[in-house]
Write a protein that holds these residues in place. Structure first.
Motif, short mmCIF file in Angstrom:
data_model
loop_
_atom_site.label_atom_id
_atom_site.label_comp_id
_atom_site.label_asym_id
_atom_site.label_seq_id
_atom_site.Cartn_x
_atom_site.Cartn_y
_atom_site.Cartn_z
N GLU A 116 0.83 -1.20 0.00
CA GLU A 116 0.00 0.00 0.00
C GLU A 116 0.87 1.25 0.00
N SER A 117 0.31 2.32 -0.51
CA SER A 117 0.96 3.63 -0.47
C SER A 117 -0.11 4.70 -0.59
N GLY A 118 0.30 5.94 -0.38
CA GLY A 118 -0.62 7.05 -0.57
C GLY A 118 -1.15 7.68 0.70
N GLY A 156 -11.96 17.37 5.44
CA GLY A 156 -12.53 17.84 4.19
C GLY A 156 -11.66 17.58 2.98
N GLY A 157 -10.43 17.18 3.22
CA GLY A 157 -9.51 16.93 2.13
C GLY A 157 -9.66 15.54 1.54
N SER A 158 -8.75 15.23 0.62
CA SER A 158 -8.81 13.95 -0.10
C SER A 158 -7.45 13.27 -0.12
N LEU A 159 -7.48 11.97 -0.22
CA LEU A 159 -6.30 11.16 -0.44
C LEU A 159 -6.69 10.00 -1.34
N GLN A 203 -0.53 4.70 6.81
CA GLN A 203 -1.15 5.56 7.82
C GLN A 203 -1.88 6.73 7.17
N VAL A 204 -3.10 6.94 7.58
CA VAL A 204 -3.89 8.11 7.17
C VAL A 204 -4.24 8.88 8.44
N THR A 205 -3.88 10.15 8.46
CA THR A 205 -4.18 11.00 9.60
C THR A 205 -4.94 12.22 9.11
N VAL A 206 -6.11 12.44 9.68
CA VAL A 206 -6.96 13.57 9.29
C VAL A 206 -7.04 14.52 10.48
#
Length: 116
Positions: free
Chosen positions: A6-8, A15-18, A111-114
């Motif tokens: 995985e990546s990205g 409110g943003g995007s990934l 890892q995704v951090t909002v």
């Protein structure tokens, strides 16, 4: 065996995007169902989205209408487009491929951090 990477992931404001990517070591997504899961700190891993070889997709209620799972034509990469992100989407995101009787394989996670 098939390896998944995985990546990205990253840090994004609410409110943003990934867009997450999951690259397989061989072309499998035309014959195998692929899932995205996530795990937040202190919580169990939970289902996010799935894509069957037929193209049928299914989403968790918490992400429906905001996330989209898709696949590239070479059948080696699956994407998770995440829009309108919320702080509660913060988690490690994992892709997983179902291998029938062989069980399933998992990627290492991204890892995704909002932030709010």
């Amino acid at each position: 065996q098939v390896q998944l990477v995985e990546s990205g992931g990253g840090l994004v404001q609410a409110g943003g995007s990934l867009r997450l990517s999951c690259v397989a070591s061989r072309s499998i997504f035309s014959v195998n169902t692929m899932d995205w899961y996530r795990q937040a700190p202190g919580k169990e891993r939970e289902f996010v989205a799935t894509r069957a070889p037929s193209g049928i997709t299914y989403y968790a209620d918490s992400v429906k209408g905001r996330f989209t799972i898709s696949r590239n034509n070479a059948e080696t990469t699956v994407y998770l487009q995440m829009n309108s992100l919320k702080p509660e989407d913060t988690a490690v995101y994992y892709c997983s491929v179902r291998l029938g009787a062989a069980g399933r394989n998992w990627g290492q996670g991204t890892q995704v951090t909002v932030s709010s």
